[in-house]
Each structure stands twice: as C-alpha cells, then as structure tokens.
Design a protein around this motif. Sequence first.
Motif, PDB file in Angstrom:
ATOM      1  N   LEU A   1       0.842  -1.137   0.102  1.00  0.00           N
ATOM      2  CA  LEU A   1      -0.057   0.143   0.022  1.00  0.00           C
ATOM      3  C   LEU A   1       0.828   1.388  -0.175  1.00  0.00           C
ATOM      4  O   LEU A   1       0.502   2.255  -0.809  1.00  0.00           O
ATOM      5  CB  LEU A   1      -0.885   0.032   1.216  1.00  0.00           C
ATOM      6  N   LYS A   2       2.035   1.304   1.024  1.00  0.00           N
ATOM      7  CA  LYS A   2       2.826   2.365   0.865  1.00  0.00           C
ATOM      8  C   LYS A   2       3.381   2.692  -0.420  1.00  0.00           C
ATOM      9  O   LYS A   2       3.901   3.772  -0.964  1.00  0.00           O
ATOM     10  CB  LYS A   2       3.922   2.225   2.008  1.00  0.00           C
ATOM     11  N   ARG A   3       3.807   1.608  -1.184  1.00  0.00           N
ATOM     12  CA  ARG A   3       4.598   1.664  -2.555  1.00  0.00           C
ATOM     13  C   ARG A   3       3.635   2.229  -3.444  1.00  0.00           C
ATOM     14  O   ARG A   3       4.092   2.827  -4.226  1.00  0.00           O
ATOM     15  CB  ARG A   3       4.851   0.083  -2.780  1.00  0.00           C
ATOM     16  N   ILE A   4       2.306   1.954  -3.453  1.00  0.00           N
ATOM     17  CA  ILE A   4       1.205   2.577  -4.225  1.00  0.00           C
ATOM     18  C   ILE A   4       0.947   3.873  -4.090  1.00  0.00           C
ATOM     19  O   ILE A   4       1.127   4.827  -5.080  1.00  0.00           O
ATOM     20  CB  ILE A   4       0.026   1.720  -4.109  1.00  0.00           C
ATOM     21  N   TRP A   5       1.013   4.341  -2.745  1.00  0.00           N
ATOM     22  CA  TRP A   5       0.757   5.693  -2.235  1.00  0.00           C
ATOM     23  C   TRP A   5       1.857   6.556  -2.564  1.00  0.00           C
ATOM     24  O   TRP A   5       1.701   7.583  -3.320  1.00  0.00           O
ATOM     25  CB  TRP A   5       0.672   5.439  -0.902  1.00  0.00           C
ATOM     26  N   LYS A   6       3.076   6.030  -2.508  1.00  0.00           N
ATOM     27  CA  LYS A   6       4.287   6.754  -2.832  1.00  0.00           C
ATOM     28  C   LYS A   6       4.473   6.911  -4.552  1.00  0.00           C
ATOM     29  O   LYS A   6       4.831   7.994  -4.989  1.00  0.00           O
ATOM     30  CB  LYS A   6       5.492   6.266  -2.467  1.00  0.00           C
ATOM     31  N   THR A   7       3.973   6.044  -5.188  1.00  0.00           N
ATOM     32  CA  THR A   7       4.270   6.024  -6.828  1.00  0.00           C
ATOM     33  C   THR A   7       3.070   7.133  -7.100  1.00  0.00           C
ATOM     34  O   THR A   7       3.525   7.941  -7.962  1.00  0.00           O
ATOM     35  CB  THR A   7       3.799   4.750  -7.391  1.00  0.00           C
ATOM     36  N   VAL A   8       2.061   6.924  -6.544  1.00  0.00           N
ATOM     37  CA  VAL A   8       0.777   7.826  -7.065  1.00  0.00           C
ATOM     38  C   VAL A   8       1.250   9.494  -6.634  1.00  0.00           C
ATOM     39  O   VAL A   8       1.389  10.149  -7.390  1.00  0.00           O
ATOM     40  CB  VAL A   8      -0.510   7.525  -6.040  1.00  0.00           C
ATOM     41  N   LYS A   9       1.868   9.373  -5.474  1.00  0.00           N
ATOM     42  CA  LYS A   9       2.242  10.976  -5.004  1.00  0.00           C
ATOM     43  C   LYS A   9       3.290  11.488  -5.983  1.00  0.00           C
ATOM     44  O   LYS A   9       3.213  12.406  -6.244  1.00  0.00           O
ATOM     45  CB  LYS A   9       2.735  10.719  -3.659  1.00  0.00           C
ATOM     46  N   GLU A  10       4.268  10.558  -6.276  1.00  0.00           N
ATOM     47  CA  GLU A  10       5.529  10.975  -7.133  1.00  0.00           C
ATOM     48  C   GLU A  10       5.004  11.270  -8.446  1.00  0.00           C
ATOM     49  O   GLU A  10       5.498  12.245  -9.024  1.00  0.00           O
ATOM     50  CB  GLU A  10       6.571  10.103  -7.193  1.00  0.00           C
ATOM     51  N   THR A  11       4.058  10.403  -9.128  1.00  0.00           N
ATOM     52  CA  THR A  11       3.577  10.643 -10.425  1.00  0.00           C
ATOM     53  C   THR A  11       2.740  11.881 -10.428  1.00  0.00           C
ATOM     54  O   THR A  11       2.845  12.862 -11.354  1.00  0.00           O
ATOM     55  CB  THR A  11       2.818   9.394 -10.810  1.00  0.00           C
ATOM     56  N   ARG A  12       2.024  12.249  -9.301  1.00  0.00           N
ATOM     57  CA  ARG A  12       1.162  13.328  -9.570  1.00  0.00           C
ATOM     58  C   ARG A  12       1.870  14.897  -9.433  1.00  0.00           C
ATOM     59  O   ARG A  12       1.608  15.402 -10.153  1.00  0.00           O
ATOM     60  CB  ARG A  12      -0.060  13.343  -8.504  1.00  0.00           C
ATOM     61  N   LYS A  13       2.873  14.760  -8.772  1.00  0.00           N
ATOM     62  CA  LYS A  13       3.860  15.838  -8.562  1.00  0.00           C
ATOM     63  C   LYS A  13       4.630  16.022  -9.784  1.00  0.00           C
ATOM     64  O   LYS A  13       4.729  17.112 -10.241  1.00  0.00           O
ATOM     65  CB  LYS A  13       4.752  15.528  -7.639  1.00  0.00           C
ATOM     66  N   ARG A  14       4.962  14.890 -10.464  1.00  0.00           N
ATOM     67  CA  ARG A  14       5.588  15.271 -11.913  1.00  0.00           C
ATOM     68  C   ARG A  14       4.482  15.563 -12.869  1.00  0.00           C
ATOM     69  O   ARG A  14       4.858  16.788 -13.527  1.00  0.00           O
ATOM     70  CB  ARG A  14       6.092  13.992 -12.299  1.00  0.00           C
ATOM     71  N   LEU A  15       3.437  15.114 -12.991  1.00  0.00           N
ATOM     72  CA  LEU A  15       2.236  15.716 -13.802  1.00  0.00           C
ATOM     73  C   LEU A  15       1.910  17.181 -13.598  1.00  0.00           C
ATOM     74  O   LEU A  15       1.644  17.902 -14.648  1.00  0.00           O
ATOM     75  CB  LEU A  15       0.972  14.496 -13.895  1.00  0.00           C
ATOM     76  N   GLU A  16       1.830  17.317 -12.283  1.00  0.00           N
ATOM     77  CA  GLU A  16       1.315  18.682 -12.150  1.00  0.00           C
ATOM     78  C   GLU A  16       2.596  19.946 -12.066  1.00  0.00           C
ATOM     79  O   GLU A  16       2.233  21.014 -12.003  1.00  0.00           O
ATOM     80  CB  GLU A  16       0.788  18.695 -10.435  1.00  0.00           C
ATOM     81  N   ALA A  17       3.627  19.480 -12.454  1.00  0.00           N
ATOM     82  CA  ALA A  17       4.883  20.561 -12.371  1.00  0.00           C
ATOM     83  C   ALA A  17       4.857  21.282 -13.620  1.00  0.00           C
ATOM     84  O   ALA A  17       4.464  20.642 -14.656  1.00  0.00           O
ATOM     85  CB  ALA A  17       6.075  19.569 -12.356  1.00  0.00           C
ATOM     86  N   PRO A  18       5.058  22.452 -13.457  1.00  0.00           N
ATOM     87  CA  PRO A  18       4.832  23.261 -14.856  1.00  0.00           C
ATOM     88  C   PRO A  18       6.052  23.061 -15.665  1.00  0.00           C
ATOM     89  O   PRO A  18       7.120  22.527 -15.344  1.00  0.00           O
ATOM     90  CB  PRO A  18       5.462  24.817 -14.302  1.00  0.00           C
TER      91      PRO A  18
END
Length: 285
Positions: free
Chosen positions: A267-284
């Motif tokens: 679950l932590k692995r999924i949560w961290k992957t989602v968090k990192e991917t969203r940060k990358r997608l939302e970056a200008p």
Amino acid sequence: MGGRFFADIHRLANKKRGRKTEENFHTYSIDGENFSRVRRITDIPAEADDELYVDTVPVELTDEFIELLKRGVRVLYLRRATVLAKKREELGFSKTARNDVRAMMQIEPRWFFEADESYLVIRRLAARFRSLQRTYLSYLNRAKALPDDDRRLFMEVVHAVEKSMMETASSIVSEAEKRYPCFKKVVEELGITGENHLLAREALAEIMAYVIRTKSFKRLKKFFGLYEGKKGTVKNYSKPARHALSRLTTTVLKNTHHKARDEEQLLKRIWKTVKETRKRLEAPA
C-alpha cells in the motif's frame, strides 16, 4: 461561499409504496429547524458552489449523486455510520430522520469525505464485480459436490458468471485508466501488465479510488485496517478495500500466505508512486 444542506438519505426513497412516512424519504434541512422531504436526491434545491452533507451515498443512487455533482454541488458523506450514531447518542436524540440531520450538523467536517464522479463510478462497478465474484465462487464450490454429468451442465452457468465477472473487471480497469492519469504508472511499477493480471489491475483500481483522495498515509492505513486494534474492541475499517489489497498482494508477491506487514508495504509503495507521479504531472513545463 454557497449554502450548506444536510440530508438523511433513504435508499428506497424513489420507490413507490402504499403507505409512506417521512422516514421513507430523503429528509433535508439547512438550519436544523425547517425540514423538507424529497423522493430524489436531485430534487434537493442545491446549486453550484453549495455543499450537501449526507450520512451515506447508496450505490443504487449513484446516478442521482453524479447529476448533483454535474450541477456544481459539492457532495460530502460520513466516513463511518458509527460517527453519526455516536453523536446522536451524545446529544440524547432518538433515531429519526430529522434527528439524524440535526446530529449531522454537529459533526466536525473532518469526519466527511468529499465524493467525486470518478470515485462513484468506480465504486458502483466494484460493487457489481464483488457480487459476481461471490456468486462465481459459490457456484464453483457447489459444482464440486455434484456428480460428473450434473457438474458438466452446471459448469455452463459457472462459466457464464465468470464471463460477466471478467467483463466487469475489464470495465473497471478501463475507467481507472481514463480517470486516474497515474494508474498505468502504478501498474508498470507493480508488474501487473498483460491479460493474465486483469484481476490484479481490477483490485488496484478499487484501491486507487481511496489512495487518490488521501494525502496522509497514516489515515490511509487506518482506512484499510492496517493498525493495532485495542484489545476487546472491534476495528473499524473498509473490508472491501482491505480484501482488494489482499488480492493484489497475493498476485504481486505470488504468495497466498502473506502477512499484514506485506499488505502495508505494498500500500505504501502504491501511495508513494501515486504521490510522485502526480507531482511530476502537475509540475509546470
């Protein structure tokens, strides 16, 4: 800032009955003094920027709630039904629709989740999948106890249910791919690509519906029941979500005898992957 509506939801409010009391309708109020009742959720006069606080969002009323969301209404529902019961008892209220609304108005906002269309759509499909899965496993076990000739005939029914189950799983995965931009990244991270991992991706889609809306891993762990319960008390957590996590862990680890610690790590692995991917997608750019 829009208005705030509080409503006690009755899952059969839009069904016709010979004798209906107020308890058989959706009962709502904005002040806890004046109440109205409606057959359909969409008849509550909430408009864009208004907030609707409800005790529950029944799966069978998904379309009505989605219609409200499209009107621009924010829909917030209680994390647990026990919170309302506890508040009602604390205030000394009897169990009525009006008292449920009054009690709800006294509950802190942190006890409410905000619903969105993606969550409601995935949840409805997941409910259908779980129903088909239970039927499939039940029929499969019954088939084993039948004589050979009868078993062959009965297996046709089993295969029909299995086909519907797999089609529903495929629909859930398709919706998750459309609605969650980071879904495919998590699938790749866990190594569950390919047709032979369809059920694992379905389980992930169910999990993602909760991971996406939770910023705190500590809170996410509690939702999945991954915490030490106090002796003599019943743990409050989402059993469907935990079951999906258990299924996914079994596939990823290729081990049906895994431990709760394994589920927490996944679950932590999924949560961290989602968090990192969203940060990358939302970056200008």
